[in-house]
Motif scaffolding. Structure first.
Motif, PDB file in Angstrom:
ATOM      1  N   ASP A  79      26.420  26.974  38.809  1.00 45.75           N
ATOM      2  CA  ASP A  79      25.016  27.647  38.799  1.00 45.75           C
ATOM      3  C   ASP A  79      23.823  26.705  38.818  1.00 45.75           C
ATOM      4  N   ALA A  80      22.730  26.921  38.771  1.00 50.04           N
ATOM      5  CA  ALA A  80      21.411  26.224  38.991  1.00 50.04           C
ATOM      6  C   ALA A  80      21.439  25.173  38.226  1.00 50.04           C
ATOM      7  N   SER A  81      21.827  25.213  36.881  1.00 48.38           N
ATOM      8  CA  SER A  81      21.697  24.365  35.762  1.00 48.38           C
ATOM      9  C   SER A  81      22.904  23.347  35.830  1.00 48.38           C
ATOM     10  N   GLY A  82      23.802  23.557  36.840  1.00 41.47           N
ATOM     11  CA  GLY A  82      24.756  22.665  37.031  1.00 41.47           C
ATOM     12  C   GLY A  82      26.241  23.234  36.051  1.00 41.47           C
ATOM     13  N   LYS A  83      26.115  24.245  35.289  1.00 39.53           N
ATOM     14  CA  LYS A  83      27.068  24.942  34.601  1.00 39.53           C
ATOM     15  C   LYS A  83      28.277  25.484  35.558  1.00 39.53           C
ATOM     16  N   LEU A  84      29.474  24.959  35.074  1.00 39.60           N
ATOM     17  CA  LEU A  84      30.707  25.466  35.860  1.00 39.60           C
ATOM     18  C   LEU A  84      30.516  27.259  35.739  1.00 39.60           C
ATOM     19  N   ILE A  85      30.365  27.960  36.712  1.00 40.15           N
ATOM     20  CA  ILE A  85      30.618  29.348  36.821  1.00 40.15           C
ATOM     21  C   ILE A  85      32.192  29.723  36.615  1.00 40.15           C
ATOM     22  N   PRO A  86      32.584  30.634  35.423  1.00 36.40           N
ATOM     23  CA  PRO A  86      33.984  30.715  35.135  1.00 36.40           C
ATOM     24  C   PRO A  86      34.561  31.605  36.406  1.00 36.40           C
ATOM     25  N   ALA A  87      35.901  31.156  36.739  1.00 40.02           N
ATOM     26  CA  ALA A  87      36.691  32.300  37.385  1.00 40.02           C
ATOM     27  C   ALA A  87      36.732  33.296  37.222  1.00 40.02           C
ATOM     28  N   ASP A  88      36.489  34.386  38.395  1.00 39.28           N
ATOM     29  CA  ASP A  88      36.471  35.768  38.044  1.00 39.28           C
ATOM     30  C   ASP A  88      36.778  36.430  39.562  1.00 39.28           C
ATOM     31  N   HIS A  89      37.948  36.315  39.668  1.00 40.72           N
ATOM     32  CA  HIS A  89      38.449  37.223  40.815  1.00 40.72           C
ATOM     33  C   HIS A  89      39.770  38.070  40.897  1.00 40.72           C
ATOM     34  N   ILE A  90      39.849  38.898  41.896  1.00 39.93           N
ATOM     35  CA  ILE A  90      40.878  39.841  41.874  1.00 39.93           C
ATOM     36  C   ILE A  90      42.102  39.055  42.188  1.00 39.93           C
ATOM     37  N   ASN A  91      43.210  39.197  41.190  1.00 40.47           N
ATOM     38  CA  ASN A  91      44.471  38.441  41.266  1.00 40.47           C
ATOM     39  C   ASN A  91      45.674  39.531  41.893  1.00 40.47           C
ATOM     40  N   GLU A  92      45.303  40.932  41.796  1.00 40.65           N
ATOM     41  CA  GLU A  92      46.543  41.701  42.372  1.00 40.65           C
ATOM     42  C   GLU A  92      46.029  42.982  43.165  1.00 40.65           C
ATOM     43  N   VAL A  93      46.457  43.119  44.386  1.00 38.94           N
ATOM     44  CA  VAL A  93      46.109  44.451  44.987  1.00 38.94           C
ATOM     45  C   VAL A  93      47.511  45.202  45.367  1.00 38.94           C
ATOM     46  N   ASN A  94      47.394  46.277  45.069  1.00 42.64           N
ATOM     47  CA  ASN A  94      48.926  47.021  45.350  1.00 42.64           C
ATOM     48  C   ASN A  94      48.442  48.158  46.204  1.00 42.64           C
ATOM     49  N   VAL A  95      49.228  48.356  47.322  1.00 44.29           N
ATOM     50  CA  VAL A  95      49.052  49.571  48.343  1.00 44.29           C
ATOM     51  C   VAL A  95      50.211  50.255  48.365  1.00 44.29           C
ATOM     52  N   THR A  96      50.038  51.778  48.250  1.00 47.52           N
ATOM     53  CA  THR A  96      51.194  52.530  48.124  1.00 47.52           C
ATOM     54  C   THR A  96      50.830  53.589  49.360  1.00 47.52           C
ATOM     55  N   MET A  97      51.818  54.260  49.893  1.00 43.78           N
ATOM     56  CA  MET A  97      51.908  55.360  50.664  1.00 43.78           C
ATOM     57  C   MET A  97      52.907  56.270  50.112  1.00 43.78           C
ATOM     58  N   ASP A  98      52.020  57.565  49.747  1.00 45.58           N
ATOM     59  CA  ASP A  98      53.034  58.781  49.025  1.00 45.58           C
ATOM     60  C   ASP A  98      53.804  58.148  47.859  1.00 45.58           C
ATOM     61  N   GLY A  99      53.241  57.274  47.092  1.00 46.35           N
ATOM     62  CA  GLY A  99      53.895  56.604  45.890  1.00 46.35           C
ATOM     63  C   GLY A  99      54.865  55.494  46.376  1.00 46.35           C
ATOM     64  N   GLN A 100      55.081  55.138  47.544  1.00 54.21           N
ATOM     65  CA  GLN A 100      55.949  53.725  47.707  1.00 54.21           C
ATOM     66  C   GLN A 100      55.344  52.741  48.196  1.00 54.21           C
ATOM     67  N   LEU A 101      55.484  51.627  47.526  1.00 51.64           N
ATOM     68  CA  LEU A 101      54.830  50.278  47.619  1.00 51.64           C
ATOM     69  C   LEU A 101      55.038  49.930  49.004  1.00 51.64           C
ATOM     70  N   ILE A 102      53.708  49.514  49.949  1.00 46.61           N
ATOM     71  CA  ILE A 102      54.046  49.084  51.139  1.00 46.61           C
ATOM     72  C   ILE A 102      53.558  47.992  51.202  1.00 46.61           C
ATOM     73  N   ALA A 103      52.564  47.269  50.472  1.00 43.55           N
ATOM     74  CA  ALA A 103      51.898  45.979  50.550  1.00 43.55           C
ATOM     75  C   ALA A 103      51.512  45.510  49.133  1.00 43.55           C
ATOM     76  N   GLN A 104      51.622  44.394  48.908  1.00 43.91           N
ATOM     77  CA  GLN A 104      51.043  43.544  47.469  1.00 43.91           C
ATOM     78  C   GLN A 104      50.603  42.406  48.112  1.00 43.91           C
ATOM     79  N   VAL A 105      48.997  41.984  47.615  1.00 42.42           N
ATOM     80  CA  VAL A 105      48.327  40.880  47.890  1.00 42.42           C
ATOM     81  C   VAL A 105      48.173  40.252  46.564  1.00 42.42           C
ATOM     82  N   LYS A 106      48.375  38.782  46.542  1.00 40.66           N
ATOM     83  CA  LYS A 106      48.089  38.184  45.244  1.00 40.66           C
ATOM     84  C   LYS A 106      46.926  37.369  45.831  1.00 40.66           C
TER      85      LYS A 106
END
Lengths: 568, 108, 153
Positions: free
Chosen positions: B37-64
């Motif tokens: 940040d502006a004062s030089g402090k590290l901004i802690p990690a905060d990101h999405i680490n999992e995305v699941n996509v289903t079609m009619d209940g069946q998992l079709i893709a998973q992103v990490k």
């Protein structure tokens, strides 16, 4: 003009029949009397950079390029340009398209361009070709970078375009007015923006119509617009928040296919990609018939052909209007005639309505814009690959304001003006090469090794042999620093023997630098005691102090593997 | 606050058998954990680490996604539009925040 | 190429200058700009337990990325494999010079072998799309992406 010069000029313009010749001798303005050709006419003006008044502009003495690109359109300049296109030294065309004999020819032919002259030429050509078969196109870089355009935040340029009657436009520097202002001005603009590559940055949807379709003389013309791909890289990001640009080659192909699917006879791209990139794209995109391109400020007195695609460039600074006549056939262009018509103020009668409009626009600002700040004894010019005397002036002014600055950077922008020896330097002239919406000069500290890396990065953008890896623009100018340049060296090895104020660069030392009109300062640590001030104010102060400047060209670099020419 | 997710089909209503592009945009800063940040402090990690996509209940893709994915990320897939159905996207981030969105795919 | 090649144009037309359309292919350069295999190996080991020599450059993988990024923080990448959907297990993506070279992994199951996203690229370096097939092959496409400090227009 002497008779001999006139004969040379006529020959250069291809006027050789005895009748045409006799006419031309009586009336040099006959060069604008183009006989009818084909069935569609495109009038193209680009990269005016807000210059509504006639002015001088010298083409680059040098356009350094990597070996595979050397000597090709896009990298032709000076005598090589004249040879390539068969143009005679001393002619109006030589004066317009090349830097050779610039000062002498400037005194002979006078200033070029200006809104009232460009407008008159466009109106005349439109009438000659036929109103109904003609489209008037602007290639972008029109709304900013001059005093009057900045003082009105682009308004005067939009009013001028509306009076002249443009049909379509694409963008680049316009975005430095800020996205909100651009969108406000688009509402006032009668021309329709086309651009497939200005998209919202979430889903990638185009903000404007990607193309327009025109029915002319029984044929259908598809016109795709391409805005400068690197708006976000070249300027502070806040100007184009929420938008994304880019070359987007696959999407371009998709739109060309879409137009072809709709049965258009020809696809024309109005582009701000510049000559090198568009030549490369022309070889890769299938189904493009013609590209009209701006950005790199090149002139192409003859159209260029790559595969089945024609390319014509539009120059800059108001120096020329390009007239392209197309002989259409079902499904394509059967034949083309492209003429780059110099906007010669000694030959064209300015449009009285536009002249009055421009006079009125300037009236409230004359005290500011026409104040004489000083005089130059030597030619001040801007355009070159690596160095110019106007940038040297900027460097001297920055040093005068901040004596501790060891190296002052100036921008490698292509726009500007030229001031002839003996001419007064007005604020208007200073703004013609420093008219940024972000003109602040930053003083900052940077370590020597970073400084070298920054120079390498700029050189890699400028001299990459692959146009897809060239961001555009000339090399940043340096004042107080000298270096050797090897254009053809691999990335990371182009910049050698860097010295600062005569001493070899120390990679571990911190240097005090100054820059404006870019993002260089973000690489370093700002010196906080200074409130950043506009570069044009620093130059004005300096000129008022010294009154007369004498800046012979003394390049800050030595080019080791190419010829480097000094103007004169 | 749950994480906001936007979903779009392109074309919006594909014909049976046509390829359809699914564009998922998640409104998230995706802090990689390496920025200061502006004062030089590290901004802690905060990101999405999992995305699941289903079609009619069946998992079709998973992103990490890791710290290498941009803010307000796009996750786009292509599939054959063989039948109408319900697409569901769920995601979670390093702080345990979650988001969910359903979108109905209808055929022309 | 003959730079003084003129087109025979029909009456009234101005002769044009013909350029070969292999302009870019004539520019074949050495390695990719910013290549850093040693750093890349870390990511490859971490995700795949493999090394760079186990990856096969393949025309079957198409990687679309900008040559010059608008911002290193936001680089669109699109990866497509011309393989039957049921042969593709996952798509991985790396950037040679990122502190953590792995950009993402996506496991596909019933969708076409295609994925598009936007990634962070720390500095000028190749981006690598690696398509992992169900029979264990690792097919790769690479392209250098320039991340520049930005200069001028």
């Amino acid at each position: 003009m002497t008779r001999r010069e006139l004969v040379q000029l006529m020959l250069a313009l291809g006027i050789t029949s005895p009748k045409a010749f006799a006419q031309a001798m009586d009336r040099p303005e006959a060069l604008y009397d183009l006989p009818p050709f084909g069935n569609v006419t495109l009038l193209f003006n680009t990269d005016l950079h807000g210059q509504l008044r006639p002015h001088y502009f010298m083409e680059p003495p040098n356009l350094l390029a990597a070996k595979p690109l050397e000597g090709r359109p896009g990298y032709l300049t000076g005598e090589a340009f004249l040879r390539y296109y068969g143009i005679r030294r001393g002619s109006l065309e030589a004066y317009t398209f090349a830097s050779v004999d610039f000062t002498a020819l400037a005194q002979r032919f006078g200033p070029m361009g200006g809104g009232a002259y460009i407008g008159a030429l466009i109106q005349q050509q439109k009438a000659l070709a036929g109103e109904k078969r003609t489209l008037v196109l602007d290639g972008g870089d029109t709304w900013t970078n001059s005093g009057i355009s900045l003082l009105t935040r682009g308004q005067v340029m939009v009013d001028w375009m509306n009076r002249v009657g443009f049909d379509h436009m694409v963008f680049h520097w316009e975005y430095t007015l800020g996205r909100a202002r651009v969108e406000e001005l688009v509402q006032a603009l009668k021309a329709k923006i086309i651009s497939f590559n200005i998209v919202d940055d979430l889903f990638g949807d185009p903000i404007y119509e990607p193309y327009a379709i025109h029915e002319i003389g029984g044929y259908t013309l598809g016109l795709i617009g391409s805005t400068f791909p690197y708006v976000k890289v070249s300027h502070p990001e806040e100007f184009s928040e929420g938008l994304s640009f880019g070359i987007r080659e696959n999407e371009l192909q998709k739109y060309v296919d879409e137009l072809r699917g709709k049965g258009v006879d020809a696809v024309v791209m109005l582009s701000h990609n510049g000559v090198p990139l568009d030549l490369a794209l022309a070889g890769r995109i299938k189904g493009l018939d013609l590209i009209l391109t701006g950005h790199t400020h090149d002139f192409t007195p003859r159209p260029i052909r790559v595969g089945n695609t024609w390319l014509v460039a539009g120059g800059s600074a108001g120096k020329a209007v390009v007239r392209v006549d197309l002989q259409m056939k079902k499904g394509g262009i059967a034949d083309i005639r492209a003429k780059t018509l110099p906007v010669a103020t000694h030959l064209i009668k300015p449009d009285p309505g536009l002249e009055a409009f421009i006079r009125e626009a300037y009236a409230p600002h004359l005290d500011y814009l026409d104040q004489v700040l000083g005089t130059t004894e030597t030619l001040l010019y801007k355009r070159d690959s690596t160095y110019s005397t106007l940038d040297e002036l900027a460097g001297r002014a920055v040093r005068a304001a901040y004596p501790e600055v060891e190296v002052a950077f100036s921008t490698g922008t292509r726009w500007g003006t030229a001031i002839l020896p003996g001419q007064p330097i007005t604020m208007d002239k200073i703004l013609a090469f420093t008219g940024f919406t972000y003109p602040e000069v930053y003083v900052f500290k940077l370590k020597g090794e970073r400084l070298q890396a920054v120079l390498e990065d700029v050189a890699a953008n400028t001299f990459n042999p692959d146009p897809f890896y060239q961001q555009g623009g000339d090399m940043s100018r340096v004042f107080g620093l000298t270096y050797e340049l090897v254009v053809n060296a691999p990335t990371g090895q182009r910049i050698r023997n860097v010295a600062i104020q005569g001493r070899r660069l120390d990679p571990n030392r911190e240097y005090t630098l100054a820059s404006f009109g870019g993002r260089l300062q973000r690489s370093g640590t700002l010196v906080e005691k200074y409130t950043p001030r506009p570069i044009y104010d620093l130059i004005a102060e300096y000129l008022k102090q010294v009154k007369t400047v004498n800046i012979p060209p003394r390049p800050s670099m030595r080019v080791l593997d190419q010829r480097y020419v000094l103007p004169g | 606050m749950p994480i906001n997710i936007l979903v779009r089909f392109n074309p919006a209503k594909p014909k049976a058998g046509e390829d359809v592009r699914v564009q998922i945009v998640v409104q998230h800063p995706m802090e990689p954990g390496t920025r200061r940040d502006a004062s030089g402090k590290l901004i802690p990690a905060d990101h999405i680490n999992e995305v699941n996509v289903t079609m009619d209940g069946q998992l079709i893709a998973q992103v990490k996604p890791g710290p290498g994915t941009s803010a307000n990320p796009l996750f786009a897939f292509k599939m054959k539009a063989s039948k109408a159905g319900q697409l569901k996207v769920t995601c979670k981030d390093l702080n345990g925040q979650t988001g969910e969105k359903t979108a109905d795919l209808t055929l022309a | 190429m003959d730079r003084r090649t003129f087109l025979k144009a029909s009456a009234g037309a101005v002769a044009g200058t013909v350029l070969a359309n292999q302009l870019t292919s004539a520019l074949a350069q050495g390695g990719l700009e910013g290549e850093d295999i040693a750093n890349l190996e870390k990511g490859l080991q971490q995700v795949l337990g493999k090394s760079f020599k186990d990856l096969t450059p393949s025309q079957q993988v198409k990687l679309v990325a900008p040559t010059i990024a608008e911002s290193g923080a936001n680089v669109p990448v699109e990866i497509e494999a011309s393989l039957p959907a049921d042969q593709v297990k996952a798509i991985h993506c790396f950037s040679d010079k990122n502190a953590n070279p792995l950009l993402f992994t996506v496991v596909l199951n019933g969708v076409l072998p295609y994925y598009a996203t936007r990634v962070r690229v720390a500095e000028t370096a190749p981006v690598r799309a690696v398509v992992e097939t169900k029979d264990g092959r690792l097919l790769m496409a690479s392209q250098s992406v320039r991340v520049t400090v930005g200069g001028c227009g």
